[in-house]
Design a protein around this motif. Structure first.
Motif, PDB file in Angstrom:
ATOM      1  N   ARG A  21       8.312 -17.767  11.511  1.00  0.00           N
ATOM      2  CA  ARG A  21       7.440 -16.889  10.719  1.00  0.00           C
ATOM      3  C   ARG A  21       5.980 -17.012  11.139  1.00  0.00           C
ATOM      4  O   ARG A  21       5.247 -16.025  11.164  1.00  0.00           O
ATOM      5  N   ASN A  24       5.348 -15.117  14.256  1.00  0.00           N
ATOM      6  CA  ASN A  24       5.438 -13.680  14.037  1.00  0.00           C
ATOM      7  C   ASN A  24       4.432 -13.182  12.998  1.00  0.00           C
ATOM      8  O   ASN A  24       4.562 -12.062  12.493  1.00  0.00           O
ATOM      9  N   HIS A  26       3.782 -13.919   9.854  1.00  0.00           N
ATOM     10  CA  HIS A  26       4.326 -13.555   8.537  1.00  0.00           C
ATOM     11  C   HIS A  26       3.259 -13.780   7.456  1.00  0.00           C
ATOM     12  O   HIS A  26       2.565 -14.803   7.457  1.00  0.00           O
TER      13      HIS A  26
END
Length: 335
Positions: A21, A24, A26
């Motif tokens: 996460r 990416n 998040h």
């Protein structure tokens, strides 16, 4: 062995899902954790598996580049500019060439679509007169930018050089150097940029009240040898051009070498100006005067426009169709 997300997680004593996460971006992961993970990933030389990431996100993170010739100095420089912007945006490139062939261009577009590229930067071949493949890109909702060589009738950004101005400036330079009979060795007659450079040549002659001699103009295929054409253009001492403006640096270098074989001296007997300002200009003797229009900056501009389309950002009207100015870089071949 390749470093994995699990390796980073073990090194930081956090879960692999947190690492994933964080990498990416998040929103539920704190900025401190993202920074920590990013630094550790860089330290451990972790590389994203783009194929696996694409399968998970339905995105390829890839941009297609399709040009007539990868080995061309102009397109090689432009690709450098494109790749810099693509890399800065976290994407990678798939580079293809059409070899100036319409059918190869079609096949390469099909290949790029099969790779699920998220956008394409395209310079059409000299043979391309039908544009069904561009309509296919539109049908598949794949954004594209037309670069250097463009097709009319598409609602897509374009980046090109001001080839007309470049042709005018090249011939004006020769006129100001005192040349009276200026010939033009052009590119493919139906190619847009070839037409524009020729129109610039004509306009300069008209502006300075020079005679337009159709015998001094030949359109060619750049992939062919031109010895016979050059010899015919300069073989008659009574009606021999004293200057030559060429479609490309490659043609100019060919001309200089052939003129030497014919016993003519550059620039004493014939001044020569090319187009592109490639590395060839500094290699050939005498060094070649040439027109430049900053291919690296053009490549960067094309990539930046493409990402604006991909990210659905607003593109001001004055940036939608960009034209880069030209200038003459003066060297020994026209002094």
């Amino acid at each position: 062995m390749a470093i994995t997300i699990k390796d980073i997680a073990n090194a930081l004593n956090i879960s692999p899902s947190t690492v994933s996460r964080a990498l990416n971006d998040h929103p539920n992961i704190s900025e401190d954790t993202k920074k920590l993970v990013s630094e550790k990933a860089k330290e451990m030389k972790y590389q994203t598996n783009f194929i696996a990431a694409g399968l998970r996100t339905k995105r390829s993170n890839s941009i297609g580049i399709l040009v007539p010739h990868i080995t061309s100095n102009f397109f090689a420089s432009a690709i450098d500019g494109i790749q810099k912007v693509v890399s800065d945006n976290g994407y990678y490139t798939i580079i293809c060439q059409s070899n100036e062939n319409y059918h190869d261009e079609l096949d390469q577009i099909k290949s790029l679509l099969s790779c699920k590229v998220e956008g394409v930067i395209l310079s059409i071949s000299s043979e391309t007169k039908q544009f069904d493949h561009l309509e296919t890109l539109e049908a598949y909702d794949v954004p594209f930018v037309l670069f250097d060589r463009i097709a009319e009738g598409f609602e897509t950004p374009t980046v090109e050089a001001n080839d007309f101005t470049g042709g005018f400036q090249a011939v004006e330079h020769l006129i100001k150097r005192g040349r009276k009979k200026i010939a033009h060795l052009g590119g493919p007659g139906l190619l847009g940029i070839s037409k524009s450079r020729y129109e610039g040549y004509l306009e300069a002659l008209r502006t300075y009240d020079y005679e337009i001699n159709e015998d001094f103009v030949v359109f060619t295929n750049p992939d062919e040898k031109h010895d016979a054409i050059i010899e015919k253009m300069f073989e008659n001492p009574k009606n021999r051009p004293d200057a030559l403006f060429t479609f490309s640096d490659e043609l100019a270098v060919e001309a200089i070498l052939k003129l030497k074989k014919m016993g003519l001296t550059v620039p004493r007997d014939v001044s020569v100006v090319g187009f592109g300002n490639s590395n060839l200009c500094e290699i050939v003797e005498p060094n070649l005067t040439s027109v430049t229009h900053e291919p690296i900056k053009m490549g960067e501009a094309a990539a930046e426009l493409l990402f604006k389309v991909i990210q659905k950002r607003h593109i001001p009207q004055h940036q939608l169709h960009m034209k880069f100015d030209s200038r003459v870089v003066i060297r020994d071949s026209s002094r």
